[in-house]
Design an enzyme around this catalytic site. Structure first.
Site, mmCIF file in Angstrom:
data_model
loop_
_atom_site.group_PDB
_atom_site.id
_atom_site.type_symbol
_atom_site.label_atom_id
_atom_site.label_comp_id
_atom_site.label_asym_id
_atom_site.label_seq_id
_atom_site.Cartn_x
_atom_site.Cartn_y
_atom_site.Cartn_z
ATOM 1 N N GLU A 1 49.349 -30.106 0.839
ATOM 2 C CA GLU A 1 49.413 -31.453 0.268
ATOM 3 C C GLU A 1 50.209 -32.362 1.201
ATOM 4 O OE1 GLU A 1 48.152 -33.605 -3.242
ATOM 5 O OE2 GLU A 1 47.763 -31.531 -2.684
ATOM 6 N N THR B 1 42.521 -22.476 -9.890
ATOM 7 C CA THR B 1 43.420 -22.350 -11.041
ATOM 8 C C THR B 1 42.729 -22.908 -12.285
ATOM 9 O OG1 THR B 1 45.238 -22.753 -9.483
ATOM 10 C CG2 THR B 1 45.767 -22.797 -11.832
ATOM 11 N N GLY C 1 49.356 -24.704 -10.161
ATOM 12 C CA GLY C 1 49.592 -23.270 -9.965
ATOM 13 C C GLY C 1 50.852 -22.732 -10.608
ATOM 14 N N CYS D 1 38.901 -26.247 -7.881
ATOM 15 C CA CYS D 1 40.246 -25.719 -8.090
ATOM 16 C C CYS D 1 40.109 -24.349 -8.739
ATOM 17 C CB CYS D 1 41.011 -26.667 -9.008
ATOM 18 S SG CYS D 1 42.635 -26.053 -9.488
ATOM 19 N N CYS E 1 42.715 -20.476 -3.286
ATOM 20 C CA CYS E 1 43.205 -21.786 -3.730
ATOM 21 C C CYS E 1 42.566 -22.765 -2.762
ATOM 22 C CB CYS E 1 44.718 -21.868 -3.632
ATOM 23 S SG CYS E 1 45.342 -23.568 -3.818
ATOM 24 N N HIS F 1 43.412 -25.505 -1.671
ATOM 25 C CA HIS F 1 44.306 -26.118 -0.686
ATOM 26 C C HIS F 1 44.382 -25.295 0.610
ATOM 27 C CE1 HIS F 1 45.784 -28.653 -3.964
ATOM 28 N NE2 HIS F 1 46.517 -29.328 -3.093
ATOM 29 N N ASP G 1 40.146 -31.764 -8.410
ATOM 30 C CA ASP G 1 41.224 -30.792 -8.146
ATOM 31 C C ASP G 1 42.539 -31.413 -8.621
ATOM 32 O OD1 ASP G 1 42.596 -28.518 -7.123
ATOM 33 O OD2 ASP G 1 42.922 -29.490 -5.197
ATOM 34 N N SER G 2 43.598 -30.613 -8.596
ATOM 35 C CA SER G 2 44.922 -31.154 -8.907
ATOM 36 C C SER G 2 45.396 -32.090 -7.794
ATOM 37 C CB SER G 2 45.914 -30.000 -9.034
ATOM 38 O OG SER G 2 45.929 -29.266 -7.817
HETATM 39 N N1 DGL Z 1 43.876 -26.327 -5.408
HETATM 40 C C1 DGL Z 1 44.161 -25.629 -6.599
HETATM 41 C C2 DGL Z 1 43.511 -24.250 -6.657
HETATM 42 O O1 DGL Z 1 42.468 -24.053 -6.069
HETATM 43 C C3 DGL Z 1 45.537 -25.658 -7.228
HETATM 44 C C4 DGL Z 1 46.735 -26.084 -6.468
HETATM 45 C C5 DGL Z 1 47.883 -26.427 -7.404
HETATM 46 O O2 DGL Z 1 47.839 -27.514 -7.991
HETATM 47 O O3 DGL Z 1 48.790 -25.583 -7.585
HETATM 48 O O4 DGL Z 1 43.968 -23.367 -7.315
#
Ligand code: DGL
Length: 268
Positions: A153, A77, A44, A75, A189, A191, A11-12
């Site tokens: 985060e 995105t 994102g 992720c 997302c 997160h 993931d990011s």
């Molecule tokens: N966790 C990521 C997602 O599922 C992206 C979060 C981010 O880096 O903006 O989209």
């Protein structure tokens, strides 16, 4: 037979932990390499071109370094933008994470679904396609939130999320035309499931019976299916935590995760 090849979860940032949890529960003997592109975080707010250029190259480097048996792009995105390019570039099974609109449509009684993702995810044609295929009789309302990504985060780095800020992001769905009818929110997302208890508390008085769905359980089932019959290491070792940038924030995240079977963070 013992096979030490890990499952690589990418993931990011920390969002993929909401996928790593169900995968670890389904496959307790699987070694995990959790990789976060902290140098590229957040995804994102980036353009499609930036994500499409960054993610396949980075996963190529991670695959060369860790020789995974399977990669999970944890992720939404990255998956909704770069999944075909990653699959074309790597000779390894790749599981992507896409908005859980199908399970949401199965649950919704009001036939009004909220999709909460990053700004990049909610504008993807992939989401239009999922809505048309699996929720054609539903009103699908979308909201892109960078603030929730930052709050999740921050939480893993030791800063408690502000419930008022969380509520304001949910209002981004409820305040749209028809939004008052939403009875299921897709956490699109990775997160966001980390904030689910805070989200549920923030709307408890105004939206009783609201449910949240995400891709975690489905992905864990898919990974278990794809690795069925494979061998695992005889002796468990700590899971690895890899960052593309290792600074104070990543060190703090490493400390939060130390009690959850992860070794000290390392830099790619
Ligand atoms: N966790 C990521 C997602 O599922 C992206 C979060 C981010 O880096 O903006 O989209």
């Amino acid at each position: 037979m013992s096979d030490a090849r890990p499952i690589l979860i990418f993931d990011s940032g920390v969002g993929g932990l909401s996928i790593a949890g169900p995968v670890r529960a389904a496959l307790p003997r699987a070694p995990i390499v959790y990789a976060a592109d902290s140098a590229g975080f957040p995804y994102g707010t980036k353009s499609e071109a930036e994500i499409a250029a960054r993610v396949p190259a980075l996963l190529g480097r991670l695959a060369e370094r860790h020789h995974p048996r399977l990669i999970v792009i944890a992720c939404n995105t990255a998956s909704t933008i770069a999944l075909p390019a990653v699959r074309a570039a790597l000779d390894c099974p790749i599981v992507g994470t896409v908005p859980a609109i199908k399970p949401a449509a199965l649950l919704s009684r009001t036939r009004t679904i909220g999709v909460l993702g990053t700004e990049a995810t909610v504008r993807q044609p992939y989401v239009d396609d999922l809505a048309a295929r699996f929720a054609a009789d539903c009103t699908v309302i979308r909201h892109g939130s960078a603030a929730l990504v930052a709050l999740a985060e921050g939480m893993l780095a030791g800063v408690a999320p502000d419930p008022t800020a969380v509520r304001a992001e949910l209002d981004g769905l409820f305040d749209q035309p028809g939004g008052a009818g939403i009875d299921v929110i897709v956490n699109a997302c990775t997160h966001f499931p980390l904030l689910e208890p805070v989200m549920a508390a923030a709307v408890a008085g105004v939206a009783p019976g609201l449910r949240f769905v995400d891709g975690g359980p489905g992905i864990a089932r898919r990974v278990a299916h794809l690795t069925q019959g494979q061998d695992w290491p005889d002796r468990p070792s700590p899971h690895r935590l890899v960052f593309t940038r290792l600074d104070a924030r990543e060190a703090a995240i490493g400390r939060s995760l130390a009690g959850y079977g992860y070794a000290a963070p390392e830099r790619l």
